[in-house]
Design an enzyme around this catalytic site. Structure first.
Site, PDB file in Angstrom:
ATOM      1  N   LYS A  14       0.842  -1.215   0.000  1.00 59.49           N
ATOM      2  CA  LYS A  14       0.000   0.000   0.000  1.00 59.49           C
ATOM      3  C   LYS A  14       0.871   1.256   0.000  1.00 59.49           C
ATOM      4  O   LYS A  14       0.590   2.196  -0.727  1.00 59.49           O
ATOM      5  CB  LYS A  14      -0.881   0.057   1.259  1.00 59.49           C
ATOM      6  CG  LYS A  14      -2.050  -0.861   1.261  1.00 59.49           C
ATOM      7  CD  LYS A  14      -3.008  -0.530   2.409  1.00 59.49           C
ATOM      8  CE  LYS A  14      -2.386  -0.595   3.790  1.00 59.49           C
ATOM      9  NZ  LYS A  14      -1.945  -1.933   4.211  1.00 59.49           N
ATOM     10  N   ARG A  89      -9.145   1.673   9.149  1.00 53.10           N
ATOM     11  CA  ARG A  89      -8.764   0.299   9.442  1.00 53.10           C
ATOM     12  C   ARG A  89      -9.887  -0.451  10.159  1.00 53.10           C
ATOM     13  O   ARG A  89      -9.747  -1.651  10.416  1.00 53.10           O
ATOM     14  CB  ARG A  89      -7.549   0.310  10.368  1.00 53.10           C
ATOM     15  CG  ARG A  89      -6.206   0.386   9.614  1.00 53.10           C
ATOM     16  CD  ARG A  89      -5.466  -0.841   9.857  1.00 53.10           C
ATOM     17  NE  ARG A  89      -4.056  -1.033   9.948  1.00 53.10           N
ATOM     18  CZ  ARG A  89      -3.015  -0.355   9.555  1.00 53.10           C
ATOM     19  NH1 ARG A  89      -3.139   0.789   9.004  1.00 53.10           N
ATOM     20  NH2 ARG A  89      -1.807  -0.806   9.701  1.00 53.10           N
ATOM     21  N   ARG A 123      11.421  -8.280   6.656  1.00 50.41           N
ATOM     22  CA  ARG A 123      11.596  -6.840   6.415  1.00 50.41           C
ATOM     23  C   ARG A 123      12.555  -6.223   7.427  1.00 50.41           C
ATOM     24  O   ARG A 123      12.528  -6.580   8.604  1.00 50.41           O
ATOM     25  CB  ARG A 123      10.250  -6.115   6.552  1.00 50.41           C
ATOM     26  CG  ARG A 123       9.412  -6.208   5.312  1.00 50.41           C
ATOM     27  CD  ARG A 123       8.241  -5.268   5.470  1.00 50.41           C
ATOM     28  NE  ARG A 123       7.439  -5.225   4.263  1.00 50.41           N
ATOM     29  CZ  ARG A 123       6.356  -4.480   4.129  1.00 50.41           C
ATOM     30  NH1 ARG A 123       5.938  -3.727   5.126  1.00 50.41           N
ATOM     31  NH2 ARG A 123       5.689  -4.481   3.010  1.00 50.41           N
ATOM     32  N   ARG A 156      11.957  -3.665  13.089  1.00 51.59           N
ATOM     33  CA  ARG A 156      11.014  -2.975  13.971  1.00 51.59           C
ATOM     34  C   ARG A 156      10.255  -4.042  14.750  1.00 51.59           C
ATOM     35  O   ARG A 156      10.061  -5.147  14.259  1.00 51.59           O
ATOM     36  CB  ARG A 156       9.992  -2.202  13.120  1.00 51.59           C
ATOM     37  CG  ARG A 156      10.474  -0.864  12.667  1.00 51.59           C
ATOM     38  CD  ARG A 156       9.411  -0.014  11.960  1.00 51.59           C
ATOM     39  NE  ARG A 156       8.202  -0.626  11.510  1.00 51.59           N
ATOM     40  CZ  ARG A 156       7.611  -0.364  10.334  1.00 51.59           C
ATOM     41  NH1 ARG A 156       8.140   0.510   9.505  1.00 51.59           N
ATOM     42  NH2 ARG A 156       6.493  -0.939   9.999  1.00 51.59           N
ATOM     43  N   ARG A 167      -0.580  -9.074  13.390  1.00 44.51           N
ATOM     44  CA  ARG A 167      -1.062  -8.004  12.495  1.00 44.51           C
ATOM     45  C   ARG A 167      -2.004  -8.560  11.442  1.00 44.51           C
ATOM     46  O   ARG A 167      -2.997  -7.926  11.085  1.00 44.51           O
ATOM     47  CB  ARG A 167       0.126  -7.309  11.803  1.00 44.51           C
ATOM     48  CG  ARG A 167       0.907  -6.412  12.714  1.00 44.51           C
ATOM     49  CD  ARG A 167       2.150  -5.899  12.027  1.00 44.51           C
ATOM     50  NE  ARG A 167       1.865  -4.881  11.043  1.00 44.51           N
ATOM     51  CZ  ARG A 167       2.722  -4.494  10.093  1.00 44.51           C
ATOM     52  NH1 ARG A 167       3.902  -5.068   9.989  1.00 44.51           N
ATOM     53  NH2 ARG A 167       2.397  -3.554   9.255  1.00 44.51           N
TER      54      ARG A 167
HETATM   55  P1  AMP Z   1       1.082   0.727   9.101  1.00 45.02           P
HETATM   56  O1  AMP Z   1       2.391   1.355   8.840  1.00 45.02           O
HETATM   57  O2  AMP Z   1      -0.044   1.334   8.303  1.00 45.02           O
HETATM   58  O3  AMP Z   1       1.082  -0.774   8.995  1.00 45.02           O
HETATM   59  O4  AMP Z   1       0.728   1.062  10.622  1.00 45.02           O
HETATM   60  C1  AMP Z   1       1.557   0.634  11.685  1.00 45.02           C
HETATM   61  C2  AMP Z   1       0.741   0.451  12.952  1.00 45.02           C
HETATM   62  O5  AMP Z   1       0.149   1.701  13.329  1.00 45.02           O
HETATM   63  C3  AMP Z   1      -0.421  -0.514  12.836  1.00 45.02           C
HETATM   64  O6  AMP Z   1      -0.021  -1.860  13.022  1.00 45.02           O
HETATM   65  C4  AMP Z   1      -1.343  -0.014  13.929  1.00 45.02           C
HETATM   66  O7  AMP Z   1      -0.896  -0.422  15.211  1.00 45.02           O
HETATM   67  C5  AMP Z   1      -1.163   1.487  13.843  1.00 45.02           C
HETATM   68  N1  AMP Z   1      -2.135   2.102  12.901  1.00 45.02           N
HETATM   69  C6  AMP Z   1      -1.887   2.688  11.700  1.00 45.02           C
HETATM   70  N2  AMP Z   1      -3.001   3.141  11.135  1.00 45.02           N
HETATM   71  C7  AMP Z   1      -4.008   2.835  12.004  1.00 45.02           C
HETATM   72  C8  AMP Z   1      -5.418   3.027  11.990  1.00 45.02           C
HETATM   73  N3  AMP Z   1      -6.041   3.608  10.958  1.00 45.02           N
HETATM   74  N4  AMP Z   1      -6.110   2.576  13.071  1.00 45.02           N
HETATM   75  C9  AMP Z   1      -5.515   1.993  14.118  1.00 45.02           C
HETATM   76  N5  AMP Z   1      -4.206   1.766  14.186  1.00 45.02           N
HETATM   77  C10 AMP Z   1      -3.443   2.183  13.145  1.00 45.02           C
END
Ligand code: AMP
Length: 214
Positions: A14, A89, A123, A156, A167
């Site tokens: 994405k 999400r 990763r 990370r 996840r």
């Molecule tokens: P991402 O980089 O989009 O995978 O986001 C990393 C982490 O941030 C996710 O695993 C969630 O813990 C948190 N996160 C990001 N976007 C959201 C969202 N829209 N709602 C809730 N948690 C989020």
């Protein structure tokens, strides 16, 4: 003016594809994951609250993320539109968003689960500039060192195998229902992301242009 949402499981790309599409359309890309990580790095109150959920592979509570997103899309640079990457999400986030602004197109990036797992495990991220590498297909020139800035690479917490599994479970339970939510609302396309980045991005850009112009 065009406003898009990119949906898809973690690991489908994405971030990569939404960046390229945003560039092509001259609009900003907004990632709630990036915004949250910035807050964690800066040690803000929001960052401190969000970190424990992020490290465990769960979702940050809706009210926090909705407030963060609402503030971000009110900024001047969103005047020509934007792409949301990683938001909404959950269904409550999607409902809140529809009360804030209209969305022109939802793009769902899809791939079989084994492809996603292969991409997510392995990763590595640069400590300094956040560039992302992969043990199999995006290797740095020197192991453990960022090509771009020479920073040290590390996994990370949310890139570790047990958290990757969590996840994906979180995605299935909370986020996958958004596909039907948006399908029933109209402007929705799905693009398969198997293949190399250039090939897939061409497919993504064409599907978007066909839908927006057609
Ligand atoms: P991402 O980089 O989009 O995978 O986001 C990393 C982490 O941030 C996710 O695993 C969630 O813990 C948190 N996160 C990001 N976007 C959201 C969202 N829209 N709602 C809730 N948690 C989020």
């Amino acid at each position: 003016m065009v406003k898009m949402i990119f949906l898809g499981a973690p690991g489908v790309g994405k971030g990569t594809h939404s960046n390229l599409v945003a560039e092509a359309h001259g609009i900003v890309k907004i990632s709630t994951g990036d915004l949250l990580r910035e807050n964690v790095k800066a040690g803000t109150e929001l960052g401190l609250k969000a970190k424990e959920y992020m490290d465990a592979g769960g979702l940050v509570p809706d009210d926090l993320v909705i407030a963060l997103l609402k503030d971000r899309i009110s900024k001047d640079d969103c005047g020509k539109g934007f792409i949301l990457d990683g938001f909404p999400r959950t269904i409550p986030q999607a409902e809140a968003l529809s009360g804030i602004t209209e969305i022109d197109l939802v793009v769902n990036l899809s791939a079989p689960e084994e492809v996603i797992i292969g991409r997510l495990s392995g990763r590595w991220t640069c400590k300094k500039c956040d560039a992302i590498y992969h043990e199999l297909n995006i290797k740095p020139k020197v192991e453990g060192v960022c090509d771009k800035c020479g920073g040290e690479l590390y996994q990370r917490d949310d890139q570790k195998p047990e958290v990757v599994k969590k996840r994906l479970e979180t995605y299935q339970k909370d986020t996958a229902p958004l596909i039907d939510f948006y399908k029933s609302k109209g402007s929705f396309i799905e693009v398969n992301v198997e293949g190399n980045v250039e090939e897939v991005n061409k497919r993504v850009q064409e599907a978007i242009n066909d839908k927006l112009n057609g």
